[in-house]
Design a protein around this motif. Sequence first.
Motif, PDB file in Angstrom:
ATOM      1  N   PHE A 106     -32.198  -5.684  -8.148  1.00 14.81           N
ATOM      2  CA  PHE A 106     -32.196  -7.047  -7.616  1.00 14.81           C
ATOM      3  C   PHE A 106     -30.785  -7.636  -7.614  1.00 14.81           C
ATOM      4  O   PHE A 106     -30.341  -8.228  -6.629  1.00 14.81           O
ATOM      5  N   TYR A 107     -30.098  -7.480  -8.730  1.00 14.02           N
ATOM      6  CA  TYR A 107     -28.755  -8.052  -8.844  1.00 14.02           C
ATOM      7  C   TYR A 107     -27.780  -7.332  -7.915  1.00 14.02           C
ATOM      8  O   TYR A 107     -26.863  -7.948  -7.369  1.00 14.02           O
ATOM      9  N   SER A 108     -27.969  -6.038  -7.699  1.00 11.82           N
ATOM     10  CA  SER A 108     -27.089  -5.292  -6.801  1.00 11.82           C
ATOM     11  C   SER A 108     -27.207  -5.778  -5.361  1.00 11.82           C
ATOM     12  O   SER A 108     -26.233  -5.733  -4.600  1.00 11.82           O
ATOM     13  N   LEU A 109     -28.378  -6.267  -4.982  1.00  9.79           N
ATOM     14  CA  LEU A 109     -28.557  -6.797  -3.626  1.00  9.79           C
ATOM     15  C   LEU A 109     -27.664  -8.009  -3.356  1.00  9.79           C
ATOM     16  O   LEU A 109     -27.393  -8.339  -2.203  1.00  9.79           O
ATOM     17  N   ALA A 110     -27.209  -8.648  -4.434  1.00 10.99           N
ATOM     18  CA  ALA A 110     -26.299  -9.789  -4.275  1.00 10.99           C
ATOM     19  C   ALA A 110     -24.958  -9.369  -3.690  1.00 10.99           C
ATOM     20  O   ALA A 110     -24.171 -10.225  -3.255  1.00 10.99           O
ATOM     21  N   LEU A 111     -24.675  -8.067  -3.648  1.00 14.73           N
ATOM     22  CA  LEU A 111     -23.405  -7.601  -3.090  1.00 14.73           C
ATOM     23  C   LEU A 111     -23.281  -7.936  -1.610  1.00 14.73           C
ATOM     24  O   LEU A 111     -22.165  -8.120  -1.105  1.00 14.73           O
ATOM     25  N   PHE A 112     -24.402  -8.028  -0.902  1.00 11.38           N
ATOM     26  CA  PHE A 112     -24.340  -8.346   0.531  1.00 11.38           C
ATOM     27  C   PHE A 112     -23.855  -9.780   0.774  1.00 11.38           C
ATOM     28  O   PHE A 112     -22.873  -9.978   1.501  1.00 11.38           O
ATOM     29  N   PRO A 113     -24.476 -10.797   0.184  1.00 15.47           N
ATOM     30  CA  PRO A 113     -23.909 -12.142   0.350  1.00 15.47           C
ATOM     31  C   PRO A 113     -22.538 -12.297  -0.314  1.00 15.47           C
ATOM     32  O   PRO A 113     -21.699 -13.076   0.141  1.00 15.47           O
ATOM     33  N   LEU A 114     -22.307 -11.523  -1.389  1.00 13.76           N
ATOM     34  CA  LEU A 114     -20.989 -11.576  -2.044  1.00 13.76           C
ATOM     35  C   LEU A 114     -19.871 -11.114  -1.107  1.00 13.76           C
ATOM     36  O   LEU A 114     -18.746 -11.598  -1.205  1.00 13.76           O
ATOM     37  N   ALA A 115     -20.184 -10.196  -0.198  1.00 11.67           N
ATOM     38  CA  ALA A 115     -19.181  -9.729   0.760  1.00 11.67           C
ATOM     39  C   ALA A 115     -18.707 -10.880   1.634  1.00 11.67           C
ATOM     40  O   ALA A 115     -17.496 -11.071   1.855  1.00 11.67           O
ATOM     41  N   ILE A 116     -19.641 -11.674   2.129  1.00 15.60           N
ATOM     42  CA  ILE A 116     -19.286 -12.836   2.948  1.00 15.60           C
ATOM     43  C   ILE A 116     -18.512 -13.851   2.119  1.00 15.60           C
ATOM     44  O   ILE A 116     -17.485 -14.383   2.555  1.00 15.60           O
ATOM     45  N   PHE A 117     -18.992 -14.097   0.906  1.00 18.68           N
ATOM     46  CA  PHE A 117     -18.356 -15.082   0.032  1.00 18.68           C
ATOM     47  C   PHE A 117     -16.921 -14.687  -0.310  1.00 18.68           C
ATOM     48  O   PHE A 117     -16.012 -15.529  -0.304  1.00 18.68           O
ATOM     49  N   SER A 118     -16.678 -13.411  -0.601  1.00 17.87           N
ATOM     50  CA  SER A 118     -15.340 -12.974  -1.006  1.00 17.87           C
ATOM     51  C   SER A 118     -14.345 -13.063   0.153  1.00 17.87           C
ATOM     52  O   SER A 118     -13.192 -13.458  -0.045  1.00 17.87           O
ATOM     53  N   VAL A 119     -14.788 -12.717   1.366  1.00 10.17           N
ATOM     54  CA  VAL A 119     -13.901 -12.844   2.528  1.00 10.17           C
ATOM     55  C   VAL A 119     -13.565 -14.315   2.772  1.00 10.17           C
ATOM     56  O   VAL A 119     -12.399 -14.675   3.025  1.00 10.17           O
ATOM     57  N   ASN A 120     -14.564 -15.175   2.696  1.00  8.24           N
ATOM     58  CA  ASN A 120     -14.321 -16.609   2.887  1.00  8.24           C
ATOM     59  C   ASN A 120     -13.337 -17.148   1.861  1.00  8.24           C
ATOM     60  O   ASN A 120     -12.425 -17.924   2.184  1.00  8.24           O
ATOM     61  N   ASN A 121     -13.510 -16.756   0.595  1.00  8.74           N
ATOM     62  CA  ASN A 121     -12.602 -17.219  -0.455  1.00  8.74           C
ATOM     63  C   ASN A 121     -11.177 -16.730  -0.225  1.00  8.74           C
ATOM     64  O   ASN A 121     -10.206 -17.471  -0.449  1.00  8.74           O
ATOM     65  N   ALA A 122     -11.034 -15.488   0.199  1.00  5.97           N
ATOM     66  CA  ALA A 122      -9.697 -14.947   0.467  1.00  5.97           C
ATOM     67  C   ALA A 122      -9.005 -15.722   1.579  1.00  5.97           C
ATOM     68  O   ALA A 122      -7.799 -16.001   1.507  1.00  5.97           O
ATOM     69  N   LEU A 123      -9.750 -16.087   2.608  1.00  7.06           N
ATOM     70  CA  LEU A 123      -9.170 -16.844   3.720  1.00  7.06           C
ATOM     71  C   LEU A 123      -8.749 -18.244   3.276  1.00  7.06           C
ATOM     72  O   LEU A 123      -7.690 -18.742   3.686  1.00  7.06           O
ATOM     73  N   LEU A 124      -9.555 -18.872   2.447  1.00  6.23           N
ATOM     74  CA  LEU A 124      -9.201 -20.201   1.940  1.00  6.23           C
ATOM     75  C   LEU A 124      -7.927 -20.137   1.110  1.00  6.23           C
ATOM     76  O   LEU A 124      -7.042 -21.007   1.234  1.00  6.23           O
ATOM     77  N   ARG A 125      -7.800 -19.137   0.288  1.00  2.00           N
ATOM     78  CA  ARG A 125      -6.597 -18.983  -0.531  1.00  2.00           C
ATOM     79  C   ARG A 125      -5.378 -18.678   0.330  1.00  2.00           C
ATOM     80  O   ARG A 125      -4.300 -19.242   0.123  1.00  2.00           O
ATOM     81  N   ALA A 126      -5.536 -17.797   1.297  1.00  2.00           N
ATOM     82  CA  ALA A 126      -4.408 -17.412   2.141  1.00  2.00           C
ATOM     83  C   ALA A 126      -3.866 -18.585   2.936  1.00  2.00           C
ATOM     84  O   ALA A 126      -2.648 -18.691   3.167  1.00  2.00           O
ATOM     85  N   LEU A 127      -4.756 -19.486   3.366  1.00  2.00           N
ATOM     86  CA  LEU A 127      -4.350 -20.632   4.185  1.00  2.00           C
ATOM     87  C   LEU A 127      -4.191 -21.894   3.349  1.00  2.00           C
ATOM     88  O   LEU A 127      -4.172 -23.016   3.878  1.00  2.00           O
ATOM     89  N   ASN A 128      -4.062 -21.703   2.035  1.00  2.00           N
ATOM     90  CA  ASN A 128      -3.732 -22.792   1.103  1.00  2.00           C
ATOM     91  C   ASN A 128      -4.770 -23.913   1.073  1.00  2.00           C
ATOM     92  O   ASN A 128      -4.417 -25.074   0.861  1.00  2.00           O
ATOM     93  N   ARG A 129      -6.037 -23.570   1.245  1.00  2.00           N
ATOM     94  CA  ARG A 129      -7.098 -24.571   1.079  1.00  2.00           C
ATOM     95  C   ARG A 129      -7.719 -24.392  -0.309  1.00  2.00           C
ATOM     96  O   ARG A 129      -8.900 -24.104  -0.462  1.00  2.00           O
TER      97      ARG A 129
END
Length: 390
Positions: A106-129
């Motif tokens: 069950f917890y491993s299935l969280a990797l799919f939404p985590l993929a979207i979340f991690s990319v979004n976070n990286a973009l926010l950091r890169a663009l200084n938000r």
Amino acid sequence: MAASIRRNSFWLLLARFTAQTLAILFTAVIARKLGVDDFGKFSFIASLVLIGNTFTNFGTDTFLVREIARAGRITEIAAQALSLQLLLSLLYCLAMIAFRNAPLLFYSLALFPLAIFSVNNALLRALNRMDLFWRLSLLNGAIQILAAFLAADVLTLCLFLFIGQILLSAVSYSICRSSLPTFNLFPIKRFDPILKLILPFAALTILLVLIQRLGILFVSAILDDAATGLFSSITRVVDGLKLGHYAILGALLPALSSGSSASWNSFRKAFILLMAVSLFFSAILTFLASPIILLLYGKDFIQASSLLVLLGWSLLPYTISSFVSYSLIVRGYESDVVKSALVSLFGNVILYLALIPFAGLRGAIWSALIGECLQASVFTVYYLRRITNL
């Protein structure tokens, strides 16, 4: 530039402080609710999921922050990174079926939404938000604590964490769509154009997380669930004191990637500051380990106090490793960091295999402390060799 770094450092520090504070609260709630044995079982599951998250991330976070910061806008590499993460998440979840462990699956299935979340976070950091990054950190911590209060056992805890990750990823996607120009992750794109570029980052992040989680894996395999729970309670306190490292280095990475001389001056000053802060935290743990353990986890975990004193001193070599590795990465010497991490990984494996059977849980803590010193030494040797050859 200096003002921008200070502002970003503030938001990242606030984000990390929020995340680490809520993570410690989450740990305290589940430790008291589950007890030492079940807390040890969950810690093992959480370690496997963290390793899975690192594997599926495949170094794309650091790569995205560096490259998007250089470009100053979102490019197609964001969608390419997401497609790679989703594929790797599928492969990792299939591999977890072999454990025949329902909470882990069950917890491993969280990797799919985590993929979207991690990319979004990286973009926010890169663009200084960093302000938006902080809000997501706050929401993430709140969702985890809610899951902890709602859960009745390890299975329901993992199920609620999975559902919470889906909600969090949806919110992060909505925030990025409304706040970042040209943001678009779908349709996903072929990832082969970036695969070769991110291999050093992937190797590095996977190696570093393996080093970080080796202790729990070896304690769980060699000792028992109770020892795993105690070991996890100690490491989570020390990890919580690394928030300054995450914040300052995270804020400096985009600026350093742009090549500003002012950012390198800030980098050197930050190193001195965090060495002093680490020394202070280590001293605090030396004198207040027992009250901290009692406050966070309760009397069932009190035997972890003396071991927390030992591991607290790992903050000093950790600071050295962090700054040296970032310095090499920004200069484009990821391969040196990978080699250093590989040497450190083998050293840590030998330490755990030798000391845990000999000294039990205390041997595991000594292995973690010596391993951190070994890693700092190896990183420094590679750094000095590279700088000398410039």
